[in-house]
Design an enzyme around this catalytic site. Structure first.
Site, mmCIF file in Angstrom:
data_model
loop_
_atom_site.group_PDB
_atom_site.id
_atom_site.type_symbol
_atom_site.label_atom_id
_atom_site.label_comp_id
_atom_site.label_asym_id
_atom_site.label_seq_id
_atom_site.Cartn_x
_atom_site.Cartn_y
_atom_site.Cartn_z
ATOM 1 N N LYS A 37 0.850 -1.192 0.000
ATOM 2 C CA LYS A 37 0.000 0.000 0.000
ATOM 3 C C LYS A 37 0.883 1.239 0.000
ATOM 4 O O LYS A 37 1.805 1.361 0.815
ATOM 5 C CB LYS A 37 -0.884 -0.034 1.256
ATOM 6 C CG LYS A 37 -2.202 0.684 1.129
ATOM 7 C CD LYS A 37 -3.057 0.384 2.364
ATOM 8 C CE LYS A 37 -4.367 1.108 2.314
ATOM 9 N NZ LYS A 37 -5.083 0.966 3.596
HETATM 10 O O1 G3P Z 1 -8.019 1.719 5.145
HETATM 11 C C1 G3P Z 1 -8.223 3.076 5.047
HETATM 12 C C2 G3P Z 1 -9.624 3.574 5.329
HETATM 13 O O2 G3P Z 1 -10.563 2.580 5.164
HETATM 14 C C3 G3P Z 1 -9.728 4.380 6.575
HETATM 15 O O3 G3P Z 1 -11.066 4.611 7.000
HETATM 16 O O4 G3P Z 1 -12.709 5.426 8.670
HETATM 17 O O5 G3P Z 1 -10.263 5.908 9.004
HETATM 18 O O6 G3P Z 1 -11.539 7.080 7.226
HETATM 19 P P1 G3P Z 1 -11.401 5.821 8.029
#
Ligand code: G3P
Length: 217
Positions: A83
């Site tokens: 990633k």
């Molecule tokens: O994996 C990255 C992403 O899904 C993060 O989500 O909820 O932290 O914006 P969030």
């Protein structure tokens, strides 16, 4: 649509993998921090549980540093997907790593132009962040629709991995707009099965079945 789980919690991953509904896992530095585990150790455990791609994120922000970290992460298992952040160095590293045969996930995508660059860099997955756009009053789902159109216009093979999913409705909308994958927090993934009429209907069937006095043997 493929389902990835967005967590570094090994017991959640193992539990969800047993359902047969899981196609992969995504992690990020915040999720590793939340797990309280060593990145190498926990990622190795996750890769042993799940057959599909497991995204592990580099933390270097320069091209050389990213490649060094990617080499370390790639050694963990065959199903590692590297990633990388959506920066010029991240895209350069993406091009380099995909040409070398690695799976890549370009993350922190907030615009269609960024997604176009990731596809040109040969990314296996592009991760548009739905919830974080919604947080600032920009319709996150519009980004999925735009990327879908652009990728289809040019037959890009990069898969749209809807990320930063916060609700069951996000999952439904991402599927309607043609995202290839949704990476979903464990609780949200579990919530997809829930419907009050299913519970009510099951309760009624079981009550009536009791009254028959029968058993299926
Ligand atoms: O994996 C990255 C992403 O899904 C993060 O989500 O909820 O932290 O914006 P969030």
């Amino acid at each position: 649509m493929k389902f990835f789980v967005d967590t570094a919690d090994v017991s959640e991953i193992s539990d969800l993998n047993d359902t047969g509904l899981l196609d992969g896992v995504t992690t990020n530095p915040s999720l590793i921090m939340k797990s309280g585990r060593d990145i190498m150790e926990v990622t190795r455990e996750i890769c042993a549980i799940v057959d599909g791609p497991v995204s592990a994120e580099v933390t270097a922000i320069d091209f050389d540093g990213m490649l060094k970290e990617a080499a370390v992460l790639a050694k963990i298992a065959d199903n590692i997907c590297i990633k990388l952040p959506l920066t010029m160095d991240g895209l350069k590293a993406c091009k380099h790593l995909t040409s070398d045969g690695h799976k890549t996930n370009v993350t922190l995508c907030f615009s269609a132009n960024q997604a176009l660059l990731a596809a040109k860099a040969g990314a296996t997955f592009i991760s548009p962040f739905i919830g974080r756009l919604d947080d600032i009053n920009i319709e996150g789902m519009d980004l999925i629709a735009e990327i879908r159109t652009i990728y289809d216009n040019y037959d890009f093979k990069t898969e749209i991995l809807a990320a930063s999913i916060r609700t069951a409705n996000h999952v439904k909308q991402a599927a309607l707009y043609g995202a290839d994958v949704a990476t979903i927090p464990p609780a949200t993934l579990r919530s997809l099965v829930k419907h009050p009429l299913t519970d009510k209907g099951l309760e009624a069937f079981l009550a009536d079945w009791q009254k028959t006095g029968q058993k299926i043997v």
